[in-house]
Design an enzyme around this catalytic site. Structure first.
Site, PDB file in Angstrom:
ATOM      1  N   CYS A  58       0.845  -1.210   0.000  1.00  0.00           N
ATOM      2  CA  CYS A  58       0.000   0.000   0.000  1.00  0.00           C
ATOM      3  C   CYS A  58       0.874   1.252   0.000  1.00  0.00           C
ATOM      4  O   CYS A  58       0.590   2.227  -0.702  1.00  0.00           O
ATOM      5  CB  CYS A  58      -0.934  -0.004   1.201  1.00  0.00           C
ATOM      6  N   SER A  59       1.939   1.205   0.768  1.00  0.00           N
ATOM      7  CA  SER A  59       2.890   2.314   0.822  1.00  0.00           C
ATOM      8  C   SER A  59       3.555   2.526  -0.539  1.00  0.00           C
ATOM      9  O   SER A  59       3.648   3.655  -1.034  1.00  0.00           O
ATOM     10  CB  SER A  59       3.928   2.031   1.907  1.00  0.00           C
TER      11      SER A  59
END
Length: 161
Positions: A58-59
């Protein structure tokens, strides 16, 4: 259309997202407490969706689209996750990211059919990317494996095309 979602190569759930036609409108709060409404945006919109900003993939996804947002002012980039606005703000400060992150209170996930109903990620958003132009969904990618990154080039191409 139903999509199977896998986590570490094991099927964990199925979702039935909206992938074409008129884009469901939504209004969510960003990491700075400002309300953003899809229907009020006039540029093409690239919507990056993921379950939790505090995880590796997600990062990476958010950082990648942040770089693209700094190059393409003709596009509105929105990143949406289940995280609170405060979690998103803290993450942006720690990572040096300056783009719009929206905290889904469930309204976006329900409208787009992206809330995973069961499995280890029940209640979380399925990783996906959408492009909206003139209120219409013109591109979508629903990631079958939640731990994979999206096709950044295809999403950007659809937005610019």
């Amino acid at each position: 259309m139903s999509y199977e979602i896998f986590y570490h190569d094991e099927k964990v759930t199925e979702i039935n997202p909206v992938v074409s036609g008129k884009a469901p409108d939504f209004s969510l709060v960003d990491q700075n407490g400002e309300k953003i409404q899809l229907s009020s945006l006039t540029k093409p919109v690239l919507i990056s969706v993921f379950p939790n900003i505090n995880t590796r993939v997600c990062s990476l996804q958010t950082k990648h689209f942040n770089v693209e947002a700094s190059k393409h002012f003709e596009i509105d980039f929105l990143s949406i996750s289940n995280n609170t606005a405060e979690e998103q703000k803290n993450w942006c400060a720690a990572e040096g990211v300056d783009m719009t992150l929206l905290a889904d209170d469930g309204t976006f996930g329900k409208a787009y059919g992206l809330i995973m109903p069961d499995g280890p990620l029940a209640g979380r958003l399925a990783r996906s990317v959408f492009v909206v132009k003139n209120g219409e969904l013109i591109y979508h990618e629903i990631l079958k494996n939640i731990s994979q990154e999206p096709n950044y080039a295809a999403a950007l191409s659809a937005t610019l095309g």
